[in-house]
Design a protein around this motif. Structure first.
Motif, PDB file in Angstrom:
ATOM      1  N   ALA A   1     -10.296  17.931 -23.851  1.00  0.00           N
ATOM      2  CA  ALA A   1      -9.168  18.478 -22.440  1.00  0.00           C
ATOM      3  C   ALA A   1      -9.731  19.711 -21.955  1.00  0.00           C
ATOM      4  O   ALA A   1      -9.911  19.695 -20.239  1.00  0.00           O
ATOM      5  CB  ALA A   1      -8.169  18.796 -23.269  1.00  0.00           C
ATOM      6  N   ARG A   2     -11.590  19.901 -22.469  1.00  0.00           N
ATOM      7  CA  ARG A   2     -11.802  21.081 -21.780  1.00  0.00           C
ATOM      8  C   ARG A   2     -12.692  20.254 -20.927  1.00  0.00           C
ATOM      9  O   ARG A   2     -13.063  20.828 -19.415  1.00  0.00           O
ATOM     10  CB  ARG A   2     -12.935  22.016 -21.934  1.00  0.00           C
ATOM     11  N   VAL A   3     -13.245  19.042 -21.306  1.00  0.00           N
ATOM     12  CA  VAL A   3     -14.233  18.069 -20.584  1.00  0.00           C
ATOM     13  C   VAL A   3     -13.468  17.304 -19.355  1.00  0.00           C
ATOM     14  O   VAL A   3     -13.750  17.744 -18.171  1.00  0.00           O
ATOM     15  CB  VAL A   3     -14.595  16.807 -21.108  1.00  0.00           C
ATOM     16  N   SER A   4     -12.354  16.878 -19.272  1.00  0.00           N
ATOM     17  CA  SER A   4     -11.288  16.499 -18.055  1.00  0.00           C
ATOM     18  C   SER A   4     -10.923  17.151 -17.631  1.00  0.00           C
ATOM     19  O   SER A   4     -11.422  17.425 -16.204  1.00  0.00           O
ATOM     20  CB  SER A   4     -10.142  15.798 -19.195  1.00  0.00           C
ATOM     21  N   LEU A   5     -10.417  18.855 -17.801  1.00  0.00           N
ATOM     22  CA  LEU A   5      -9.987  19.559 -17.128  1.00  0.00           C
ATOM     23  C   LEU A   5     -11.887  20.177 -15.884  1.00  0.00           C
ATOM     24  O   LEU A   5     -11.038  20.682 -14.826  1.00  0.00           O
ATOM     25  CB  LEU A   5      -9.373  20.865 -17.268  1.00  0.00           C
ATOM     26  N   LEU A   6     -12.278  20.099 -16.255  1.00  0.00           N
ATOM     27  CA  LEU A   6     -13.576  20.341 -16.242  1.00  0.00           C
ATOM     28  C   LEU A   6     -13.847  20.081 -14.794  1.00  0.00           C
ATOM     29  O   LEU A   6     -14.451  20.393 -13.835  1.00  0.00           O
ATOM     30  CB  LEU A   6     -14.320  21.322 -17.211  1.00  0.00           C
ATOM     31  N   VAL A   7     -13.843  19.005 -15.650  1.00  0.00           N
ATOM     32  CA  VAL A   7     -14.430  17.917 -14.229  1.00  0.00           C
ATOM     33  C   VAL A   7     -13.686  17.327 -13.195  1.00  0.00           C
ATOM     34  O   VAL A   7     -13.948  17.726 -12.237  1.00  0.00           O
ATOM     35  CB  VAL A   7     -15.227  16.127 -15.202  1.00  0.00           C
ATOM     36  N   ALA A   8     -12.355  17.839 -13.810  1.00  0.00           N
ATOM     37  CA  ALA A   8     -11.762  17.726 -12.671  1.00  0.00           C
ATOM     38  C   ALA A   8     -10.999  18.304 -11.957  1.00  0.00           C
ATOM     39  O   ALA A   8     -11.416  17.992 -10.350  1.00  0.00           O
ATOM     40  CB  ALA A   8     -10.079  17.157 -13.574  1.00  0.00           C
ATOM     41  N   VAL A   9     -11.280  19.918 -12.085  1.00  0.00           N
ATOM     42  CA  VAL A   9     -11.428  20.349 -11.128  1.00  0.00           C
ATOM     43  C   VAL A   9     -12.771  21.035 -10.436  1.00  0.00           C
ATOM     44  O   VAL A   9     -12.453  21.087  -9.298  1.00  0.00           O
ATOM     45  CB  VAL A   9     -11.059  21.872 -11.464  1.00  0.00           C
ATOM     46  N   ARG A  58     -11.681  17.269 -31.364  1.00  0.00           N
ATOM     47  CA  ARG A  58     -11.779  16.893 -30.623  1.00  0.00           C
ATOM     48  C   ARG A  58     -11.335  16.429 -29.007  1.00  0.00           C
ATOM     49  O   ARG A  58     -11.829  16.357 -28.263  1.00  0.00           O
ATOM     50  CB  ARG A  58     -12.785  15.562 -31.177  1.00  0.00           C
ATOM     51  N   LEU A  59      -9.617  16.503 -29.872  1.00  0.00           N
ATOM     52  CA  LEU A  59      -9.042  16.287 -28.104  1.00  0.00           C
ATOM     53  C   LEU A  59      -9.176  18.039 -27.682  1.00  0.00           C
ATOM     54  O   LEU A  59      -8.900  17.274 -26.241  1.00  0.00           O
ATOM     55  CB  LEU A  59      -7.276  15.977 -28.873  1.00  0.00           C
ATOM     56  N   LEU A  60      -8.818  18.394 -28.328  1.00  0.00           N
ATOM     57  CA  LEU A  60      -9.095  19.733 -27.335  1.00  0.00           C
ATOM     58  C   LEU A  60     -10.497  19.700 -26.554  1.00  0.00           C
ATOM     59  O   LEU A  60     -10.744  20.046 -25.671  1.00  0.00           O
ATOM     60  CB  LEU A  60      -8.793  21.245 -28.202  1.00  0.00           C
ATOM     61  N   TYR A  61     -11.588  19.647 -27.312  1.00  0.00           N
ATOM     62  CA  TYR A  61     -12.333  19.738 -26.629  1.00  0.00           C
ATOM     63  C   TYR A  61     -13.001  18.415 -25.114  1.00  0.00           C
ATOM     64  O   TYR A  61     -13.116  18.481 -24.304  1.00  0.00           O
ATOM     65  CB  TYR A  61     -13.856  19.854 -27.672  1.00  0.00           C
ATOM     66  N   ALA A  81      -7.620  24.924 -24.354  1.00  0.00           N
ATOM     67  CA  ALA A  81      -8.316  23.810 -23.844  1.00  0.00           C
ATOM     68  C   ALA A  81      -9.485  25.378 -24.233  1.00  0.00           C
ATOM     69  O   ALA A  81     -10.566  24.971 -24.561  1.00  0.00           O
ATOM     70  CB  ALA A  81      -8.568  23.845 -22.607  1.00  0.00           C
ATOM     71  N   LEU A  82      -9.287  25.989 -23.610  1.00  0.00           N
ATOM     72  CA  LEU A  82     -10.140  27.299 -23.472  1.00  0.00           C
ATOM     73  C   LEU A  82     -10.553  28.042 -25.008  1.00  0.00           C
ATOM     74  O   LEU A  82     -11.012  28.222 -25.292  1.00  0.00           O
ATOM     75  CB  LEU A  82      -9.541  28.277 -22.570  1.00  0.00           C
ATOM     76  N   ALA A  83      -9.194  28.472 -25.850  1.00  0.00           N
ATOM     77  CA  ALA A  83      -8.924  28.352 -26.649  1.00  0.00           C
ATOM     78  C   ALA A  83      -9.285  27.258 -28.038  1.00  0.00           C
ATOM     79  O   ALA A  83      -9.229  27.241 -29.183  1.00  0.00           O
ATOM     80  CB  ALA A  83      -7.477  29.301 -27.092  1.00  0.00           C
ATOM     81  N   ALA A  84     -10.005  26.404 -27.338  1.00  0.00           N
ATOM     82  CA  ALA A  84     -10.990  25.066 -28.527  1.00  0.00           C
ATOM     83  C   ALA A  84     -11.856  25.883 -29.111  1.00  0.00           C
ATOM     84  O   ALA A  84     -11.078  25.733 -30.796  1.00  0.00           O
ATOM     85  CB  ALA A  84     -11.154  24.197 -27.758  1.00  0.00           C
ATOM     86  N   PRO A  85     -12.532  26.696 -29.726  1.00  0.00           N
ATOM     87  CA  PRO A  85     -13.110  26.791 -30.301  1.00  0.00           C
ATOM     88  C   PRO A  85     -12.746  27.675 -31.330  1.00  0.00           C
ATOM     89  O   PRO A  85     -12.660  27.890 -32.510  1.00  0.00           O
ATOM     90  CB  PRO A  85     -14.806  27.778 -29.863  1.00  0.00           C
ATOM     91  N   LEU A  86     -11.797  28.799 -30.734  1.00  0.00           N
ATOM     92  CA  LEU A  86     -10.458  29.543 -31.405  1.00  0.00           C
ATOM     93  C   LEU A  86      -9.667  28.817 -32.444  1.00  0.00           C
ATOM     94  O   LEU A  86     -10.114  28.933 -34.067  1.00  0.00           O
ATOM     95  CB  LEU A  86      -9.886  30.251 -30.432  1.00  0.00           C
ATOM     96  N   LEU A  87      -9.120  27.707 -31.918  1.00  0.00           N
ATOM     97  CA  LEU A  87      -8.286  27.192 -32.718  1.00  0.00           C
ATOM     98  C   LEU A  87      -9.206  26.312 -33.193  1.00  0.00           C
ATOM     99  O   LEU A  87      -8.492  26.244 -35.281  1.00  0.00           O
ATOM    100  CB  LEU A  87      -7.820  26.015 -31.604  1.00  0.00           C
TER     101      LEU A  87
END
Lengths: 400, 329, 585
Positions: free
Chosen positions: A121-129, A116-119, A60-66
């Motif tokens: 993940a960012r949303v999911s984790l960010l909101v949940a945390v 889109r799945l990676l991004y 998730a963190l590396a989404a832009p890189l990937l």
């Protein structure tokens, strides 16, 4: 008085005699963080779930890189990759998997699914945390205030907490998202809505634990030693609250992921074009016959994430309180250690014990009694079982 | 007992009052002109003003809330110049979109929700409690391991994933069932059941995981208690010990939690209803949220509140009845 | 379990049928009721450490109709033996070696079915905690009936009748009605009677009683022991009594087996063993037991320090404390007046629910009195605010009962002891540490264990740490609330000795709260006897114990077990002549 020679050191009690209580020191087993760590590491389920989650976070963190590596971005439409004659089904096997689009493309739009799945993940984790942090902070503050405050403060706050727990959070969250202006950033809104609506469980656990601890003699001893209220709270209470709070937070986290996904699924969560797993699944309802991959990928990711969090939460709970877990047979199976004979302890409660047909001792009421809204049948101010983990009171379910 | 009940219901009324204030405040103080919302985009300014007058939006917030409350208790009249629109006793206003009475709207949708919740409850009691017991009794075996993993997986899986996968499997690939579309019981009981089968299964399986954990937990807890040892020490067979004594301890929490869950579901199993297109209370909520139909949203939230609060009272009563040690204070 | 090397013998399976009492089997007539040979029980602990050997090659026999006591301190393995007699270790992961034969059945080799037939019908067990030993969900009578029906072919109705019969036999008043009550509706003593009734139901030949009176008040204990005695005489059943209390054993059995660390220390007829113990450990154990009939060790009059003669340190006048329980108000302490002088020990003795703990906590102002006055060195502190109290806080300290909860498990013991010093803020870090080390050493602990956590200490050591913490505040008065009741008897003696020593050295005043009359007698100068929130009698030790004026005090004293079996028998018959006014407790 018969003065026997003063024994020194270990001779204080006869060697080999194992005084009762040694085996049952409250939470003693959970004393060292290092011990907890060791216990966690020794459980394969904890290790692999942590590994899965670690990988997910890294991805998730590396989404832009990937995304750059793949050469795609989450928002570009690829009309050429979908078959407009068939309503927009991706062209190619497995939902259009190709060297350019590693996991295929979105039906209808042709946007790259992997990115889109990676991004998402960012949303999911960010909101949940974020939501978990809000829940824990509010819960701890309210629970502490209720536990330490006077009768009035306690009853007002506990009643409030009861109401918060009882209210169907998903319904309220849906309703709330309806009234907030469209311009408000959705992820922040979700964090606030989930966080503000669902702190009741934490608060209740903290209050119960605080009340239990308050009754313990070491708190009385600290007061006698001249410690003020805040000193007592900081030094004697907070350290013992850490374990149940962490345990509960570990349950809250996956449940918050599910709530975010549910809201997005219903179309009231994260708004397009921001990608989110729940929202993909919502779109996928239309596509699952033509493009099953579009269902299976986000569903699989969501499932794996939540499952890994759940397993890890379970492991953390076991590691923090192996006794309770052992009692429930969570950790090791079937074996029970020697039970030291209970010691002669004449009942000398601080208050006169009530005999006969009154309420049972608080700890005989299973911790799983569902949340009553008001004037509960279970003895209300009674402290719960000491250091009892939340066995099965899972946080508010986004039921149904 | 009566006294306790009165006290609890009084408390419940208080909670609902607070909830209504909060909800009312939230929904009517939000930016945006309710009159414009109620009237629709194509209304002229004049028409909007008319609506404003009819809804009493000129009055102070407190007065508006008072009117609202009076409407709930005694019904109210909306007057538009000449015409008077009457709204019966538990009046929650009129839908902005369909101009239907909200109370009526919710009542129309209730049977679908009730159908869904009832069937699901039967399933989770059978499957969930059964699984929990089985895994408590087969401790240490492969059965327990499998069940533990299954329930752990089930606890976390969002209900809509479960539903989607079931839909895919049963309807799209195996074609055992057509895609469900709700048929009211009164129209055709058989079709009603067939069409609800998948939603029931979805919701029932989803809840089962929770109940399996609860049952397993309480059964194991009871099995570890001293009185179990007593009966073993008196030659009572293991099966009788479990059936009579260990199971007994698992009953009160399961019953109480079921009552609570059932109550919550009466407010709509939003996700399941939405996924399967069941026209229940939850679907109504989500539709009205999309259309910013505020009176319906407020109405549903309040009705859900009533259901939940009542469910709490019932849960406590059932718990006390199941566990005689709990004295109702 | 079961690597039991079983000598094949004519195994007469006990009929799981005899309605009241199985006929004595001719084949086993010569065999003792219980024969334990080389019994070894090992528990495997978690995480691969060496198994703990709870019982180590123990052998003994018990002839039919005789009574044997297994006496030992905690961890001696005595309860493990009791469980082994019924094969209760089966399926728990414990490893059992040696043979156990009960009533002709080889417990280790028996099938599950044979074992079930043995349990309850041939040998029945009475457990320590009567509340948790009964199922809270069912009526007491139904539970007894259930057990009865397992072993007989009785109808439901007959079983119920039998339940009422045995409940009546153990002295439950109005048994037919009370049989419908659930355990929580019974008092502690009644519950234990109900458990004994369950044991009686199938007319067993052996009664195994595992600490049957430990959770009970002393007067109730006496009644239960009398009941056991009576039943034994009536039915002729054998008794295996497991207890930590030598006095209880002296009252109840023919033979005593002293255990320690899973092994036999010494065994013999009760009078011989208690009168002339051969082993050092037995002698230490007996010497440590506080007795109400031993010569007084403290002077008849308190020896106040000259300059403080007549001075009063703490005075309570008409102290009251009420608690609200839902709508009811419960008065825990009901108008108590007392004084404590510098350097003396005031004992407060009472049974559970007498309000003694509430009183103790009020004396140090952990609880606020509802009314009444509390004067400390002339200053009224009964209603003082926390701030006004500050100058006195540290001078009034407390030592608590439960060594497990009186120390914060998450803080090192040194830090716990240092707490009062830090709160005072008068000393710098180095001095605080030095002072704490001094204190630890003073109470008999290794000062280098400053950084250890409470769970690394034994119960007695933790109590020492609690004392060190109280001393750190440099108090003038320490209220000790059941300071030794959670400890083994030898540890008990060491801790009371330490307290007495510190008192002499530092001129401390002590308020010593306990339920154990003998301990209070041993450590106190003056004694107050509490009942129902009031002090029923107050005076010097010699007065209260020598010539008790109040009937309640007399009853209490009559109930205390004594170590001399002959004396105990005499007291039992004396108790029997007392009106049975308390039978229903």
């Amino acid at each position: 008085m018969t003065t026997t020679p003063e024994p020194r050191l270990a001779a204080a009690s006869p060697p080999g005699s194992v005084p009762a209580g040694d085996a049952a020191a409250p939470a003693a087993a959970a004393s060292g963080a290092r011990q907890v760590w060791r216990r966690l590491r020794s459980r394969p389920s904890a290790v692999w779930s942590a590994a899965v989650l670690g990988l997910l976070v890294v991805l998730a963190l590396a989404a832009p890189l990937l995304a750059a590596l793949e050469g795609q971005d989450p928002d570009t439409y690829h009309d050429a990759l979908v078959d407009s004659a068939r309503g927009g089904v991706p062209i190619g096997p497995l939902g259009g998997v190709s060297g350019d689009h590693w996991l295929g493309v979105e039906p209808g739009t042709g946007r790259d699914l992997f990115v889109r799945l990676l991004y998402g993940a960012r949303v999911s984790l960010l909101v949940a945390v974020g939501a978990t942090v809000v829940q824990v902070v509010i819960g701890v503050l309210v629970g502490l205030a209720a536990g330490l405050g006077n009768r009035l403060v306690d009853s007002v706050l506990s009643r409030f907490t009861d109401v918060m727990i009882a209210l169907p959070m998903l319904v309220l969250a849906i309703a709330l998202t309806a009234v907030v202006p469209a311009g408000f950033p959705r992820p922040v809104l979700l964090v606030l809505v989930i966080g503000l609506l669902n702190w009741g469980g934490t608060s209740r656990i903290v209050r119960a634990q605080t009340l239990t601890l308050k009754q313990l003699d070491f708190v009385a001893a600290a007061r006698l030693g001249g410690s003020g209220r805040w000193r007592v709270a900081r030094r004697e209470l907070l350290p013992s609250l850490a374990a149940p709070v962490i345990t509960y937070a570990a349950i809250l986290l996956p449940s918050n992921i599910v709530i975010e996904a549910s809201l997005s699924f219903l179309g009231v969560g994260v708004k397009p074009p921001t990608p989110s797993w729940g929202q993909m699944l919502s779109t996928a309802q239309v596509w699952f016959r033509a493009d099953p991959m579009y269902v299976l990928l986000p569903a699989g990711l969501l499932f794996v994430t939540v499952f890994a969090f759940t397993v890890l939460g379970d492991a953390v709970r076991t590691a923090l309180d192996p006794r309770a877990a052992g009692r429930l047979g969570v950790g090791r199976r079937g074996k029970r250690g020697p039970r030291g004979p209970r010691k002669a302890v004449a009942a000398t409660g601080a208050a006169p014990e009530t005999t006969s047909a009154t309420a049972p001792a608080p700890d005989s009421t299973p911790g799983s009694v569902p949340a009553p809204v008001s004037g509960s049948a279970a003895p209300p101010p009674g402290p719960g079982p000491a250091s009892a983990p939340p066995h099965h009171d899972a946080p508010e379910d986004p039921a149904s | 007992m009566t006294r306790y009940l009165l006290k609890r219901l009084g408390g419940a009324a208080g909670v609902l009052l607070v909830l209504s204030v909060a909800v009312y405040a939230l929904f009517y103080l939000v930016p945006g002109d309710p009159a414009r919302l109620a009237c629709g985009d194509r209304c002229s300014t004049q028409q909007v003003e008319q609506v404003r007058e009819r809804l009493g939006l000129e009055d102070s917030v407190v007065a508006q809330y008072g009117e609202f409350l009076r409407g709930v208790v005694a019904g109210r009249d909306y007057s538009t110049g000449t015409a008077v629109l009457h709204c019966d006793a538990p009046c929650l206003g009129f839908s902005y979109k369909t101009d239907q009475q909200v109370t009526q709207l919710i009542l129309e949708r209730a049977p679908a929700t009730l159908s869904l919740a009832l069937g699901a409850m039967v399933l989770w009691l059978v499957i969930g409690v059964g699984t929990g017991l089985l895994s408590a009794l087969r401790r240490g075996g492969i059965t327990e391991r499998a069940l533990t993993v299954l329930t752990l997986a089930g606890t976390g899986t969002p209900v809509f994933i479960l539903g989607l996968l079931l839909l895919m499997l049963v309807c799209a690939y195996l074609r055992w069932l057509p895609f469900p579309s709700y048929v009211p019981f009164t129209d055709d009981p058989e079709q009603w059941a067939w069409n609800l089968l998948l939603p029931w299964l979805t919701l029932g399986l989803y809840e089962s995981a929770k109940y399996a954990r609860l049952t397993r937990g309480s059964t194991l807890e009871t099995l570890a208690e001293d009185h179990i040892r007593t009966f073993r020490a008196y030659g009572v067979g293991e099966r009788a010990v479990v059936a009579r004594h260990a199971l007994r301890g698992a009953v009160p929490p399961v019953i109480a939690l079921s009552a609570l869950d059932f109550g919550t579901m009466m407010g709509g199993a939003v996700l399941t209803e939405s996924l399967f297109g069941i026209p229940g209370v939850g679907k109504t909520l989500i539709d009205s949220v999309r259309q910013v139909d505020l009176p319906v949203v407020v109405g549903v939230v309040l009705v859900v509140g009533v259901a939940v609060v009542l469910a709490n009272v019932v849960a406590d009563l059932l718990y006390a009845a199941a566990d005689r040690r709990v004295a109702l204070l | 379990m079961t690597e039991l090397n079983d000598a094949p013998e004519p195994n007469d399976p006990t009929e799981p049928g005899g309605p009241t009492r199985p006929p004595t089997n001719p084949g086993t007539a010569a065999e003792p009721l219980v024969r334990v040979t080389d019994l070894t029980v090992e528990f495997t602990t978690d995480e691969g450490t060496a198994p703990v050997r709870a019982v180590d090659r123990l052998s003994f026999t018990l002839a039919a109709g005789r009574a044997l006591a297994l006496v030992g301190e905690s961890g001696s393995g005595k309860s493990t033996v009791a469980s082994a007699l019924l094969g209760l270790h089966r399926g728990t992961g414990a490893r059992v070696g040696g043979t156990v034969r009960v009533g002709g059945t080889d417990v280790g080799a028996a099938t599950d079915r044979e074992l079930r037939a043995l349990r309850g019908a041939v040998a029945a067990m009475v457990f320590q905690d009567p509340l948790s030993s009964l199922d809270p969900y069912y009526a007491v009578g139904d539970q007894i009936a259930e057990v009865y029906r397992v072993h007989t072919a009785a109808t439901r109705r007959a079983a119920r009748a039998r339940a009422v019969e045995v409940l009546d036999r153990v002295g439950i008043p109005d048994a037919a009605r009370r049989a419908h009550a659930r355990p929580h509706e019974f008092s502690g003593g009644m519950r234990q009677r109900a458990l004994i009734a369950m044991a009686l139901a199938c007319g067993p030949r052996l009664l195994i009683a595992d600490e049957p009176t430990t959770a009970l008040d002393v007067t109730v204990q006496a009644q239960i022991l009398d009941l056991l005695h009576e039943l034994r005489q009536e039915t002729g059943m054998g008794l295996l009594l497991v207890t930590h209390d030598v006095g209880v054993a002296a009252e109840s059995v023919d033979d005593v087996l002293v255990m320690r660390e899973g092994r036999e220390v010494e065994r013999g007829p009760v009078a011989d063993l208690l009168g002339a113990p051969r082993e050092t450990y037995t002698r230490t154990l007996l010497a440590a037991v506080p007795r109400v009939d031993a010569p007084l060790t403290r002077g008849p009059e308190p020896a106040p320090e000259p300059e403080s003669a007549g001075e009063v340190l703490l005075e309570a006048v008409d102290l009251r404390r009420e608690f609200r329980r839902g709508r009811r108000t419960v008065t825990a302490v009901d108008g108590v007046s007392l004084t404590v002088r510098p350097g003396e020990t005031l004992g407060v003795v009472g049974e559970s629910g007498s309000g003694k703990t509430t009183l103790g906590r009020m004396l140090v102002r952990l609880l606020d009195p509802t009314s009444g006055r509390l004067r400390y060195r002339g200053t009224e502190i009964g209603a003082a605010s926390e701030k006004e109290l500050r100058p006195f806080r540290r001078e009034l300290q407390m030592v608590f009962q439960d060594p497990a909860s009186s120390l914060n498990p998450r803080r090192s013991v040194g830090e716990s002891v240092a707490d009062p010093l830090r709160a005072a803020g008068a000393l710098d870090e180095t001095r605080i540490v030095r002072r704490v080390r001094e204190l630890l050493e003073r109470v008999g602990l290794d000062p280098d264990r400053y950084d250890r956590y409470p769970h690394e200490f034994s119960g007695g050591q933790r109590q020492r740490i609690g004392i060190a913490r109280a001393l750190a505040a440099e108090p003038r008065l320490i209220v000790c609330d059941e300071p030794v009741s959670a400890l083994d008897v030898t540890t008990q003696a060491q801790v009371t000795a330490l307290l007495a020593e510190l008192q002499r050295e530092l001129g401390l005043a002590l308020v010593f709260i306990a339920h154990d009359l003998a301990v209070v007698r041993q450590v106190s100068d003056r004694v107050a006897v509490m009942r129902g929130g009031r002090i029923v009698e107050q005076g010097t030790v010699a007065q209260v114990y020598g010539a008790p004026a109040d009937p309640y005090t007399r009853r209490l004293l009559a109930a205390v077990p004594v170590l001399d079996p002959a004396h105990a028998a005499a007291r039992r018959s004396a108790r029997g002549e007392l009106p049975r006014e308390m039978a229903a407790v």
